[in-house]
Structure formats: structure tokens, C-alpha cells
Design a protein around this motif. Sequence first.
Motif, PDB file in Angstrom:
ATOM      1  N   HIS A 175     -52.139 -18.550 -55.651  1.00 58.45           N
ATOM      2  CA  HIS A 175     -52.341 -19.769 -54.854  1.00 58.45           C
ATOM      3  C   HIS A 175     -52.728 -19.433 -53.420  1.00 58.45           C
ATOM      4  O   HIS A 175     -52.681 -20.273 -52.548  1.00 58.45           O
ATOM      5  CB  HIS A 175     -51.066 -20.633 -54.887  1.00 58.45           C
ATOM      6  N   CYS A 191     -51.327 -19.035 -47.890  1.00 55.81           N
ATOM      7  CA  CYS A 191     -49.915 -19.341 -48.139  1.00 55.81           C
ATOM      8  C   CYS A 191     -49.038 -18.730 -47.057  1.00 55.81           C
ATOM      9  O   CYS A 191     -48.465 -19.434 -46.239  1.00 55.81           O
ATOM     10  CB  CYS A 191     -49.472 -18.870 -49.524  1.00 55.81           C
ATOM     11  N   SER A 196     -43.816 -16.612 -54.861  1.00 53.52           N
ATOM     12  CA  SER A 196     -43.822 -17.774 -55.771  1.00 53.52           C
ATOM     13  C   SER A 196     -44.568 -17.470 -57.060  1.00 53.52           C
ATOM     14  O   SER A 196     -44.218 -17.993 -58.117  1.00 53.52           O
ATOM     15  CB  SER A 196     -44.495 -18.990 -55.126  1.00 53.52           C
ATOM     16  N   CYS A 222     -47.968 -13.529 -53.831  1.00 52.20           N
ATOM     17  CA  CYS A 222     -46.839 -14.170 -53.156  1.00 52.20           C
ATOM     18  C   CYS A 222     -45.628 -14.183 -54.090  1.00 52.20           C
ATOM     19  O   CYS A 222     -45.756 -14.145 -55.312  1.00 52.20           O
ATOM     20  CB  CYS A 222     -47.248 -15.596 -52.810  1.00 52.20           C
ATOM     21  N   ARG A 263     -47.742  -7.688 -47.847  1.00 51.26           N
ATOM     22  CA  ARG A 263     -48.693  -8.472 -48.620  1.00 51.26           C
ATOM     23  C   ARG A 263     -49.611  -7.517 -49.351  1.00 51.26           C
ATOM     24  O   ARG A 263     -50.163  -6.595 -48.737  1.00 51.26           O
ATOM     25  CB  ARG A 263     -49.526  -9.367 -47.681  1.00 51.26           C
TER      26      ARG A 263
END
Length: 368
Positions: free
Chosen positions: A64, A164, A44, A42, A358
Motif C-alpha cells: 500500500h 505510508c 501492516s 510496511c 524501510r
Amino acid sequence: MSEFVRAAVAHGQQGAVIVESVRLKPLGPRDVLVQMKAAGICHSDMSFINGERSGASYPLVLGHEGAGVVLECGREVSSLKPGDHVIPLGIPECGVCPACVSGKTNLCDEYFRDSGSRPFLLGDQALRGFCDLGTFADAIVVREMQVAPIDRAAPLDVICCLGCAGATGLGAALFTAKVEAGASVVVFGLGGIGMNAVQGARLAGAVKIIGVDTNPLRETAARAAGVTHFVDPTQVENLLDHLRELTDGGADYSFECVGNQKVLSDAVECTRKGWGVTVMVGVLPGSQQIQLRPRAILEGRRLMGSYLGNIKTRTQLPRLVDRFMEGDLSFESLISHRIALQDINDGFAKLANGSALRTVIHFDHAAG
Ligand SMILES: [Zn+2]
Ligand SMILES: [Zn+2]
């Protein structure tokens, strides 16, 4: 499980992570040991190595989003057992705090407390996992309240994206905005999260779903996710006029999934005066302020935010896995690349240059 596991460790804003051998601390009474099967990369995570995030403490095990299998439970764990298939989650659901019992929010009070958890040992140094998870590791130690048990038949290397991107995007439409049947929706930014906002809007029965993205290569996957119109803002003379025309005066809902001040302003302005709702999903750099034309809000538009789509992680998220198993949701078209843990820096590079939607990491336990 061998004593050592591999984990992708960020040592600072150095542009890359290092895959290191770490040990895991023994389980506390309320902890579970989860063997990771798959994990999604991701934005983040990348912010810890590409200079976007300041003030983080290193070293840190990143990751995460993911899915795995419970190997072992602490003695006080009651809701999970070895063999359970699970999605570890960045936001806990303790079930007893005012937030958890409110029915209004997924932001459990425990999320804002320092758990003190440092379950990875790199030599003698105890490391945290990002969001108290660190899913870019062969196995993780995580609190029971941060693990959602899911249908065992669900393919872990696909539904890992729910942790997420899936929860954030689907939840923004279904649990934050609460899009209703017949609505018109504009989604700005068709990355992993935006595509899931599109799916959420489709699931809610929106009739017009307009995807806005400067990358024309995203159109095919966006149409598969549910957009009815694809708009490349560089190809239209006036984006707001164009969107208002497509929505007969303004969209009922819009979703900002980029993390950009100008895009956020456009997202608010493209909604209908009187009732338009904008959900801020993208993360603006912390140094930026939100700037909106005051009348945009005075005219009755609303701006909302949510973490993980306002989905209660242990009680509501497993239901989205069920919707996937029932065929209502698809994540396959969102997964653009599959890699091994040792190639994780390639995964970050693909995210940085925009070629990945992704990227999913597969963990090869036979080799360990
Ligand atoms: Zn994320
Ligand atoms: Zn709680």
C-alpha cells in the motif's frame, strides 16, 4: 505492458507471500493503470501473513506504499494523464464528500465504503489489493481518487516512502498534533514511521526531539532525521522520570509509533500536565484495550489518533514531495534495503527481525 504482471499474493497467515502471474482487469471509466517503479514494505502488509491480523479475506495482493507512472486512464479521468508520476494512496480524496470539504480530516467517506474493486485476476479468481492498491505488483488498476500526481523530477525509488510511512509520521507531527516552533517532542519507536515523526517535528521547529527505542543501532539514523536526544529505555533507571527531566516537567508532544499498550501509557504520562498532546500512531492489536490512568487525561492531556497523518492525500501530500525536492526532507537514511520483487519474503524477514527500517522493492520492467 505484457498481459501478465507479477504480484505478491498473500494466501493466508502462512508466513510468506507467493509472487504469482496475474492479469489486470480492463480499466473502469474512473480508473487509472499505474506501472509501479518502487514500493516500500510496511508492518501492516506483514500483519496479513504473520498471524497478527484476523478476519482478512484471501487471496490478497499486498502493498500500500509505492510510486509509479500512469500508463493509461479511463475515459472519465480528468486530473491525470499517461506519463504522470504518481503516489497511489490508501485513503482516497474524492473532493466532494463532507469529510473532504471539511478541512478537518483526511478520512474521505469513500475510504469507509467497499469499492468492490477486485482488479487482479489469478486464473479465474478476482483478487483485491490491500487498501484497494496492491502496490507489490508490476502494475495496478486504481481509482483516480486514490492517486496523487507529483513532481516528475522526484526520484520515485525514494519518495515512494511518503505513501505510508512518510505521510503517517510526518503528518502525525505536522497535520495531527500541529507541533509548533520551540516545542519539546518525544517519539517512541524509531522505525520507518517514527523516523518520519521525528522529521516532521524538526520541520515544525521543535527544539528538543527525544527518540526512544530499545535498538541502539537506530541512533545514527535517528540523529540524521533530527533527534536531539536518543534514549534506550533499557539503559535508564526510570524512563518517565528521565523524560520529564529532559523536558523540564513534561513534553509538549509525544508520538507512540510502536503499537503497544504500555508504550502508549508512557507516551501519555511523559507529556506535560495542562497541555500535553499524544498522538497514537502505532497500531495496537485489535484484541487489546487502551488503558490509561484517568487523571492522566483529567489533568489536561490529550490523546489523538490519525490515519496517514491526517494529510489530505491528493491535495496536501504532493506538497511534501515539493518539500523533499527543496531539501527540507530526507528519506535516504530511512531506506535500509533495496530488493527485487521476487525477494519480497526476505524483505518481510528483515522487517520481522528488526534489521530493516524501510525495505524498498524495485520493479524491473525491462525484464517483463
Ligand atoms: Zn503502511
Ligand atoms: Zn471524500
